[in-house]
Design a protein around this motif. Structure first.
Motif: not given
Length: 305
Positions: A42, A45-46, A82-83, A85-88, A195
């Motif tokens: 999160t 970056n990748t 985590g992905y 979470y990134r996309k909310r 975050l």
């Protein structure tokens, strides 16, 4: 700079958690291994994420190759969470996908272990049961206590059969607990890192699907119909579905008490204390069933007015 140091610290924590898996602490740390992966994926970056985790994996690999297998196993649900979470995505969606991925991984691990490594789950459970009941059996020989309950071969076999029957339940609960623990710790941690991560709805707003009542009735009648039956498949369904549904109704009952406390302006500790009798006295789940079946909350709201 602060974020960089924080992610470095979490990489170290990740390594320490991995190395703890071959120690007695693994019973606790296994539930925490998804957490650092979810936080790192999160926060970074990748490309940076893989730089961090690959370094951890290389160090773990040099110590013992088995650690790399553990790392990959726990990294998959961490990356998924985590992905999201990134996309909310909503907290409930994160929990659903995280739990589903962990459960699928457990099933795949069981299938691969059985097909390629000749794992016999029945023999493994038998060894665990014998190891667990051995002290009680010895106590029964010496003091005449444990042997009354677990000392006979028939009773040990019964425990083994019950344990085997509840393997799906154990897998589902383990997946659920690992996901909940990960989210409960990841959200405040990511918030402290600047975050924003969506939180679960307040407990007073928890409402499970009403269809659970029909599932519970179905399982109840199946249980009655298979009491004297030799259908082990149906008995396994009943044995696993019943406690899962009961836990759902307990959660619903807890949500009802939080709602009632909010409406009546009670002290926040009151609904939390109700969790004790709900857990210790399973028939209290009837409150959760009634809350789903009838508009109890609306009734209390009207009484308030």
């Amino acid at each position: 700079m602060k974020l960089r140091w924080t992610t470095a610290v979490w990489s170290v924590i990740y390594l320490l958690l991995l190395l703890s898996l071959l120690t007695p602490f693994s019973i606790v740390t296994a539930f925490l291994l998804v957490l650092p992966v979810a936080i790192l994926f999160t926060a970074l970056n990748t490309k940076s994420f893989f730089m961090h985790v690959v370094l951890v994996w290389l160090i773990a690999l040099l110590i013992d190759p088995i650690y790399l297998l553990f790392a990959i196993y726990f990294a998959v649900p961490g990356i998924i969470m985590g992905y999201l979470y990134r996309k909310r995505k909503s907290a409930m969606q994160v929990l659903k996908y995280g739990m589903a991925v962990m459960l699928v991984e457990m099933l795949l691990l069981l299938m691969i272990s059985t097909a390629f490594f000749q794992l016999n789950l029945s023999d493994y459970v038998d060894e665990i049961v014998k190891m667990t009941t051995a002290p009680l059996s010895e106590m029964g020989v010496e003091g005449g206590i444990g042997g009354q309950f677990l000392g006979t071969e028939l009773d040990t076999q019964l425990i083994k059969d019950q344990t085997m029957r509840l393997v799906p339940f154990a897998m589902i609960i383990s997946s659920f607990l690992m996901t909940v623990v990960t989210h409960a710790l990841a959200r405040p941690t990511l918030h402290s890192m600047g975050l924003s991560v969506p939180r679960l709805k307040p407990a007073r707003e928890w409402m499970l699907p009403r269809s659970l009542i029909w599932y519970y009735l179905l399982i109840f009648f199946i249980n009655i119909a298979t009491i004297d039956s030799d259908n082990t498949f149906m008995k396994m369904i009943v044995a696993n579905a019943t406690p899962l549904l009961q836990i759902c109704f307990m959660i619903q009952a807890l949500g009802f008490f939080y709602y009632l406390a909010h409406e009546r302006k009670w002290h926040p500790i009151v609904p939390l204390l109700t969790a004790i009798p709900i857990v210790l006295f399973p028939p209290a789940m009837i409150i959760g069933i009634l809350d789903l079946a009838f508009p109890l909350r609306q009734a209390f709201s009207k009484n308030k007015r």
